[in-house]
Write an enzyme that holds these catalytic residues in place. Structure first.
Site, short mmCIF file in Angstrom:
data_model
loop_
_atom_site.label_atom_id
_atom_site.label_comp_id
_atom_site.label_asym_id
_atom_site.label_seq_id
_atom_site.Cartn_x
_atom_site.Cartn_y
_atom_site.Cartn_z
N ALA A 1 0.78 -1.24 0.00
CA ALA A 1 0.00 0.00 0.00
C ALA A 1 0.81 1.29 0.00
O ALA A 1 0.22 2.36 -0.14
CB ALA A 1 -0.93 0.01 1.22
N THR A 2 2.13 1.23 0.15
CA THR A 2 2.87 2.48 0.37
C THR A 2 3.52 3.06 -0.87
O THR A 2 4.24 4.06 -0.79
CB THR A 2 3.95 2.28 1.45
OG1 THR A 2 4.77 1.16 1.10
CG2 THR A 2 3.31 2.05 2.81
N ARG B 1 7.27 -1.22 4.59
CA ARG B 1 8.05 -0.06 5.02
C ARG B 1 7.27 0.78 6.03
O ARG B 1 6.33 1.48 5.68
CB ARG B 1 8.46 0.77 3.79
CG ARG B 1 9.44 0.02 2.90
CD ARG B 1 9.78 0.75 1.63
NE ARG B 1 8.68 0.77 0.68
CZ ARG B 1 8.77 1.26 -0.56
NH1 ARG B 1 9.91 1.77 -0.98
NH2 ARG B 1 7.73 1.24 -1.37
N ASN C 1 -2.42 -6.25 -4.27
CA ASN C 1 -1.52 -5.47 -5.11
C ASN C 1 -0.05 -5.83 -4.92
O ASN C 1 0.75 -5.65 -5.84
CB ASN C 1 -1.72 -3.97 -4.81
CG ASN C 1 -0.63 -3.12 -5.42
OD1 ASN C 1 -0.54 -2.98 -6.63
ND2 ASN C 1 0.22 -2.56 -4.57
N TYR D 1 8.95 -14.44 -13.85
CA TYR D 1 7.96 -13.40 -13.54
C TYR D 1 6.68 -13.67 -14.31
O TYR D 1 5.57 -13.63 -13.74
CB TYR D 1 8.50 -12.01 -13.87
CG TYR D 1 7.46 -10.93 -13.68
CD1 TYR D 1 6.98 -10.62 -12.41
CD2 TYR D 1 6.94 -10.23 -14.77
CE1 TYR D 1 6.01 -9.65 -12.22
CE2 TYR D 1 5.96 -9.27 -14.59
CZ TYR D 1 5.50 -8.98 -13.32
OH TYR D 1 4.53 -8.03 -13.14
N PRO E 1 -2.24 -4.68 -15.90
CA PRO E 1 -1.63 -3.52 -16.55
C PRO E 1 -0.49 -3.91 -17.49
O PRO E 1 0.18 -4.93 -17.31
CB PRO E 1 -1.07 -2.71 -15.36
CG PRO E 1 -1.63 -3.34 -14.12
CD PRO E 1 -1.89 -4.76 -14.48
N PHE F 1 8.31 -0.24 -9.98
CA PHE F 1 8.41 -1.60 -10.49
C PHE F 1 9.77 -1.88 -11.15
O PHE F 1 10.45 -2.85 -10.82
CB PHE F 1 7.28 -1.87 -11.49
CG PHE F 1 7.31 -3.24 -12.11
CD1 PHE F 1 6.72 -4.32 -11.48
CD2 PHE F 1 7.94 -3.45 -13.33
CE1 PHE F 1 6.75 -5.59 -12.05
CE2 PHE F 1 7.98 -4.71 -13.91
CZ PHE F 1 7.38 -5.78 -13.26
#
Length: 252
Positions: A10-11, A35, A87, A153, A183, A190
């Site tokens: 979320a950060t 974090r 996410n 990946y 996306p 990223f």
């Protein structure tokens, strides 16, 4: 009572954009991130700006025992999650299979697949009890096709694509929606993470084109979440105009 959204990773990037978007819509938030300082700052900003409640969870979704514990020990009212945004995810390295770093492989598999599963297991259980909820899994164009040196990946995101379909079947009798958001090129942290802090190499990924930004994806997520109860958007693939597929882009 206000609705609740739980967002992992979320950060920064898409997760942070989602936190702001859902807060603007009056949702209370459970924010999970590694974090702590960024988590504290984001939570305080959202609470002051939108007068919402924020539950902060400083944790790594890869840590099965810890993430399961912190979720299961939440107060009962925080378990009434309406929307889960899975996410948290990353890519490490861009090497052919014979030169791949197995530690990188473990990190991607543990985060992108297993971490998503650990969080989903807990939250979907709460949704099943309430007979409602919406799970939004952040995939990738890499889950729809494979590109050179993307091997592991791409495999993790193909796994997420399969999990979307499996979750949708399993949770259908309980009235729970499952949406895949995939996306293309989004300029966030990223590529910096993929190239392990090499900002120059990361920047070159987007040279000569206008990529998506995190807010573009957050807007799409809000769109699917805000549909009427009888409507579910199963799968959405979102690309910048300059990108045709996983490997072909138009650079000016």
């Amino acid at each position: 009572m206000a609705k609740i959204a739980l967002i992992t990773g979320a950060t920064s990037g898409i997760g942070e954009a989602c936190a702001h978007t859902f807060a603007e819509q009056g949702y209370h938030l459970i924010l999970i991130a590694r974090r702590e300082q960024l988590l504290e700052k984001l939570a305080e900003t959202l609470k002051q700006k939108h007068q919402i409640e924020v539950k902060k969870i400083q944790a790594d979704v890869r840590d099965k025992e810890n993430i399961s514990y912190v979720l299961e020990t939440l107060p009962a009212h925080w378990k009434e999650v309406d929307v889960l945004v899975n996410n948290a995810g990353l890519s490490q390295g861009l090497d052919p299979i014979d030169k791949g770093n197995t530690d990188d492989w473990d990190t991607m598999i543990d985060t992108n697949i297993k971490g998503l599963l650990y969080v989903t297991k807990a939250v979907s259980g709460w949704m099943v009890e309430r007979k409602k909820g919406h799970i939004v899994n952040i995939g990738s164009i890499a889950g729809k096709e494979v590109y050179a040196n993307g091997n592991v990946y791409c495999a993790t995101k193909h796994a997420v694509d399969a999990l979307n379909k499996g979750m949708r079947i399993d949770l259908l009798p309980h009235g729970i929606k499952v949406t895949a958001i995939n996306p293309g090129m989004v300029e966030t942290e990223f590529s910096i993470v993929r190239f392990k802090g090499d900002t120059g190499r990361a920047k070159k990924v987007y040279d000569g084109l206008e990529p998506l930004i995190a807010q573009d994806i957050a807007d799409a997520i809000w769109f699917v979440v805000s549909r009427p109860p009888h409507v579910n958007i199963n799968d959405m693939l979102i690309m910048p105009t300059a990108q045709a597929n996983g490997s072909i882009v138009n650079r000016n």
